[in-house]
Write an enzyme that holds these catalytic residues in place. Sequence first.
Site, mmCIF file in Angstrom:
data_model
loop_
_atom_site.group_PDB
_atom_site.id
_atom_site.type_symbol
_atom_site.label_atom_id
_atom_site.label_comp_id
_atom_site.label_asym_id
_atom_site.label_seq_id
_atom_site.Cartn_x
_atom_site.Cartn_y
_atom_site.Cartn_z
ATOM 1 N N CYS A 15 9.286 -36.622 -4.411
ATOM 2 C CA CYS A 15 8.832 -35.880 -5.634
ATOM 3 C C CYS A 15 9.339 -36.630 -6.860
ATOM 4 O O CYS A 15 10.496 -36.866 -6.931
ATOM 5 C CB CYS A 15 9.001 -34.385 -5.335
ATOM 6 S SG CYS A 15 7.629 -33.689 -6.870
ATOM 7 N N CYS A 19 11.419 -28.853 -9.669
ATOM 8 C CA CYS A 19 11.003 -27.657 -9.723
ATOM 9 C C CYS A 19 11.962 -26.844 -9.480
ATOM 10 O O CYS A 19 12.808 -26.873 -8.434
ATOM 11 C CB CYS A 19 9.690 -27.133 -9.122
ATOM 12 S SG CYS A 19 8.249 -28.222 -9.697
ATOM 13 N N TYR A 21 12.332 -23.802 -8.227
ATOM 14 C CA TYR A 21 12.180 -22.871 -7.259
ATOM 15 C C TYR A 21 11.415 -23.686 -5.868
ATOM 16 O O TYR A 21 11.107 -22.943 -4.994
ATOM 17 C CB TYR A 21 11.075 -21.740 -7.718
ATOM 18 C CG TYR A 21 10.023 -22.140 -8.231
ATOM 19 C CD1 TYR A 21 8.849 -22.979 -7.410
ATOM 20 C CD2 TYR A 21 9.892 -21.979 -9.448
ATOM 21 C CE1 TYR A 21 8.008 -23.453 -8.037
ATOM 22 C CE2 TYR A 21 8.560 -22.461 -10.135
ATOM 23 C CZ TYR A 21 7.563 -23.166 -9.306
ATOM 24 O OH TYR A 21 6.396 -23.656 -9.969
ATOM 25 N N CYS A 22 11.680 -24.948 -5.769
ATOM 26 C CA CYS A 22 10.915 -25.471 -4.769
ATOM 27 C C CYS A 22 11.179 -25.031 -3.207
ATOM 28 O O CYS A 22 12.488 -25.348 -3.052
ATOM 29 C CB CYS A 22 11.300 -27.149 -4.715
ATOM 30 S SG CYS A 22 10.175 -28.028 -3.340
ATOM 31 N N SER A 122 -0.922 -27.512 -9.698
ATOM 32 C CA SER A 122 0.204 -26.638 -10.133
ATOM 33 C C SER A 122 0.459 -26.461 -11.515
ATOM 34 O O SER A 122 0.842 -27.270 -12.215
ATOM 35 C CB SER A 122 1.709 -26.914 -9.443
ATOM 36 O OG SER A 122 1.649 -26.858 -7.981
ATOM 37 N N ASP A 273 3.527 -24.887 7.054
ATOM 38 C CA ASP A 273 4.351 -25.609 5.971
ATOM 39 C C ASP A 273 5.625 -24.880 5.765
ATOM 40 O O ASP A 273 6.469 -25.350 4.997
ATOM 41 C CB ASP A 273 3.269 -25.408 4.897
ATOM 42 C CG ASP A 273 3.904 -26.548 3.531
ATOM 43 O OD1 ASP A 273 4.645 -27.256 3.898
ATOM 44 O OD2 ASP A 273 3.452 -26.134 2.678
ATOM 45 N N CYS A 313 4.018 -0.551 9.859
ATOM 46 C CA CYS A 313 3.094 -1.130 9.249
ATOM 47 C C CYS A 313 1.840 -0.814 9.807
ATOM 48 O O CYS A 313 0.801 -0.437 9.231
ATOM 49 C CB CYS A 313 3.298 -2.772 9.384
ATOM 50 S SG CYS A 313 4.496 -3.283 8.354
ATOM 51 N N CYS A 326 2.285 -12.098 4.865
ATOM 52 C CA CYS A 326 2.764 -13.545 5.307
ATOM 53 C C CYS A 326 4.046 -13.172 6.078
ATOM 54 O O CYS A 326 4.883 -12.571 5.616
ATOM 55 C CB CYS A 326 2.688 -14.374 4.379
ATOM 56 S SG CYS A 326 3.345 -16.049 4.664
ATOM 57 N N CYS A 340 6.369 -4.957 0.622
ATOM 58 C CA CYS A 340 5.653 -3.855 1.302
ATOM 59 C C CYS A 340 5.397 -2.799 0.077
ATOM 60 O O CYS A 340 4.225 -2.252 -0.160
ATOM 61 C CB CYS A 340 6.501 -3.360 2.245
ATOM 62 S SG CYS A 340 5.799 -1.629 2.978
#
Length: 363
Positions: A15, A19, A21-22, A122, A273, A313, A326, A340
């Site tokens: 890249c 960034c 927070y990558c 982005s 990913d 849940c 997720c 949550c």
Amino acid sequence: MPPIHIMIKPVSGACNMRCTYCFYADEAAHRNVFSYGKMDSATVKNIVRKAFIYADESVSFTFQGGEPLLAGLEFFEAFVKCVDSFNSRDLDVLYSLQTNGTLLTDSFCRFFKANDFLVGVSLDGTEEIHDSLRKDASGNGSYKKVKDGIRLLEKYGVDFNLLCVLTKECALNIKTVWKELSPHRHLQFIPCIDGLDGTSSPHSIDAELYGKALVDIFDLYERHNLFGSPVSERRIDNYLFILMGYPPEQCGMCGSCGTYFLCEADGSVFPCDFYVLDHWKLGNINETSFARMERGEVMERFQREGMQIPDACRSCEYYFLCRGGCRRDREPDLLTNRFCKSYKYFFENRLERMRELAEILDE
């Protein structure tokens, strides 16, 4: 066989940005191979050929990185030609690509338009916030270059949406961020994720802040769709889909991990990913088929673990909308979704209004 969705990293994690927070840099640091290099033509051929052997109905190719445009325009031109040569059954082919937007050119945009690419760009809200989080390799802010790239996409009529990482900075200024992004009409707010070990970054958002941000996002979404120019926001769209009786299209909202394939640059294949890690490697497309990897022990284990949703849940009154969230947000123990409380706060305060909006939009 079903349709197939393949995510491709043509230059692995390479890249031109740094960034703060990558998440993919964090993943790469947790595996034996930090970078898988650049994808060669033989690997492209095997991905494409085996995708059309596997699939019925449609084949979806998504390109991500790092920064996928570093592969060069010639790579994508050759990829599309390869697809055309193997698509003997004339299946539907869908292309999408996620980019930081700084390397977009006239030539790239003409190509994306000609081949019906959907491009995700982005952009983290305002110039001040974006430049504090998304710096290039030289330490300079990238906002102006991204805006130049967006103007090129608009010039050539390329379909695109904006992806905003919902950091603490963005969440605290969500109304200003929305005002900046909403003129582009297709948005996705992605909560900044913690490290694989559960460690929070300085830019992560806590459950309380995220819940309040969701309320604000819905209010702005509702106002635009009832009284102004319609704006799409992916998470809210999906909640409305569910309330209308349709399945969500976003995998993290389905309640279990589905089947898509992440192809790294050397042909290594992974189930997601967020899990491009050594112990989740399904195989290599240069050596085996998608069908065999789908039926393999690693994929079976990955999907089984993804369905381990706590009883608390499943008994929750909002489970039909949240579905556990997720899997990545339930790491490291897969027991508790860190958001949550966010979702409960949001649903408690806005579910009835979402139901009303769903009825209006479904007419």
